[in-house]
Scaffold this motif. Structure first.
Motif, PDB file in Angstrom:
ATOM      1  N   ALA A  16       0.827  -1.209   0.000  1.00  0.00           N
ATOM      2  CA  ALA A  16       0.000   0.000   0.000  1.00  0.00           C
ATOM      3  C   ALA A  16       0.858   1.255   0.000  1.00  0.00           C
ATOM      4  CB  ALA A  16      -0.920   0.010   1.210  1.00  0.00           C
TER       5      ALA A  16
ATOM      6  N   LEU B  76       0.707   4.289  -2.753  1.00  0.00           N
ATOM      7  CA  LEU B  76       0.243   5.621  -2.380  1.00  0.00           C
ATOM      8  C   LEU B  76       1.348   6.667  -2.397  1.00  0.00           C
ATOM      9  CD1 LEU B  76      -2.085   4.733   0.598  1.00  0.00           C
ATOM     10  CD2 LEU B  76      -2.730   5.206  -1.760  1.00  0.00           C
TER      11      LEU B  76
ATOM     12  N   ALA C  88      -9.846   3.228   3.564  1.00  0.00           N
ATOM     13  CA  ALA C  88      -8.386   3.257   3.397  1.00  0.00           C
ATOM     14  C   ALA C  88      -7.795   1.874   3.629  1.00  0.00           C
ATOM     15  CB  ALA C  88      -7.764   4.268   4.358  1.00  0.00           C
TER      16      ALA C  88
ATOM     17  N   VAL D 196      -8.639  -0.520   0.681  1.00  0.00           N
ATOM     18  CA  VAL D 196      -7.804  -0.295  -0.504  1.00  0.00           C
ATOM     19  C   VAL D 196      -6.595  -1.218  -0.504  1.00  0.00           C
ATOM     20  CG1 VAL D 196      -6.228   1.386  -1.575  1.00  0.00           C
ATOM     21  CG2 VAL D 196      -8.531   2.080  -0.939  1.00  0.00           C
TER      22      VAL D 196
ATOM     23  N   GLN E 268      -3.185   7.754   3.057  1.00  0.00           N
ATOM     24  CA  GLN E 268      -4.312   7.865   2.123  1.00  0.00           C
ATOM     25  C   GLN E 268      -4.930   9.265   2.185  1.00  0.00           C
ATOM     26  OE1 GLN E 268      -5.180   5.664  -0.139  1.00  0.00           O
ATOM     27  NE2 GLN E 268      -7.000   6.671  -0.874  1.00  0.00           N
TER      28      GLN E 268
ATOM     29  N   HIS F 149      -2.727  11.483   0.206  1.00  0.00           N
ATOM     30  CA  HIS F 149      -2.919  11.193  -1.216  1.00  0.00           C
ATOM     31  C   HIS F 149      -4.179  11.905  -1.729  1.00  0.00           C
ATOM     32  CE1 HIS F 149      -2.663   8.908  -4.936  1.00  0.00           C
ATOM     33  NE2 HIS F 149      -3.902   8.517  -4.767  1.00  0.00           N
ATOM     34  N   CYS F 150      -5.255  11.834  -0.976  1.00  0.00           N
ATOM     35  CA  CYS F 150      -6.503  12.512  -1.364  1.00  0.00           C
ATOM     36  C   CYS F 150      -6.316  14.024  -1.410  1.00  0.00           C
ATOM     37  CB  CYS F 150      -7.633  12.145  -0.400  1.00  0.00           C
ATOM     38  SG  CYS F 150      -8.146  10.416  -0.514  1.00  0.00           S
TER      39      CYS F 150
END
Length: 165
Positions: A24, A28, A109, A112, A139, A142-143
């Motif tokens: 992950a 990310l 999250a 994912v 996450q 990242h958003c």
């Protein structure tokens, strides 16, 4: 425990990253500025002290074994960590652009990266709890990077503090 550069903690004896993170984090951790800033904070001592303090508070009054951690403790810990994001210096954009995660975001999250549903499985131990918090905050960064790219005016206003979350 040691920190992998740009990543979560791992145990040298195991030789691998904790269960939630390795793939992950690679997915990310693109070249987004906020992801890089978040990784810097997540790999530091301030984060270690923060998540542990938040976990301690979330457990007050409920007993604690540091195993089989409930989803509610995860949610409370993740939400409380938000109050510890750096508010000054080079890492300040984290506190202005990263909202506090809610349970739905936290579950998403973790989904994912293919983690078990915390509503059913809970969290195995402190290592997995830390890993889950790392995944959630990476996450979120990242958003926020996507927001910066797709809606730069809104992101700029958030950074200046002229828009509430």
């Amino acid at each position: 425990k040691q920190r992998q550069p740009g990543g979560p903690s791992y145990s040298k004896s195991e030789g691998t990253c904790c269960l939630f993170c390795r793939a992950a984090m690679a997915d990310l951790a693109d070249e987004g500025t906020l992801v890089e800033l978040m990784e810097e904070w997540l790999s530091g001592d301030d984060f270690d002290a923060s998540w542990r303090e938040c976990y301690d508070r979330a457990c007050r009054g409920g007993g604690r074994s540091d195993r089989n951690i409930s989803e509610n403790v995860l949610y409370q810990t993740c939400a409380a960590v938000h109050g510890h994001l750096p508010a000054e210096g080079e890492l300040k954009p984290l506190s202005s652009l990263i909202p506090s995660p809610d349970p739905e975001f936290i579950r998403g999250a973790l989904e994912v990266i293919g983690a078990d549903d915390v509503r059913e499985a809970g969290i195995k131990d402190l290592e997995q709890l830390e890993a889950a918090v790392v995944v959630v905050y990476t996450q979120l960064a990242h958003c926020a990077d996507i927001l910066r790219k797709q809606m730069p005016d809104v992101a700029a206003r958030l950074e200046r503090g002229s828009l509430p979350y």
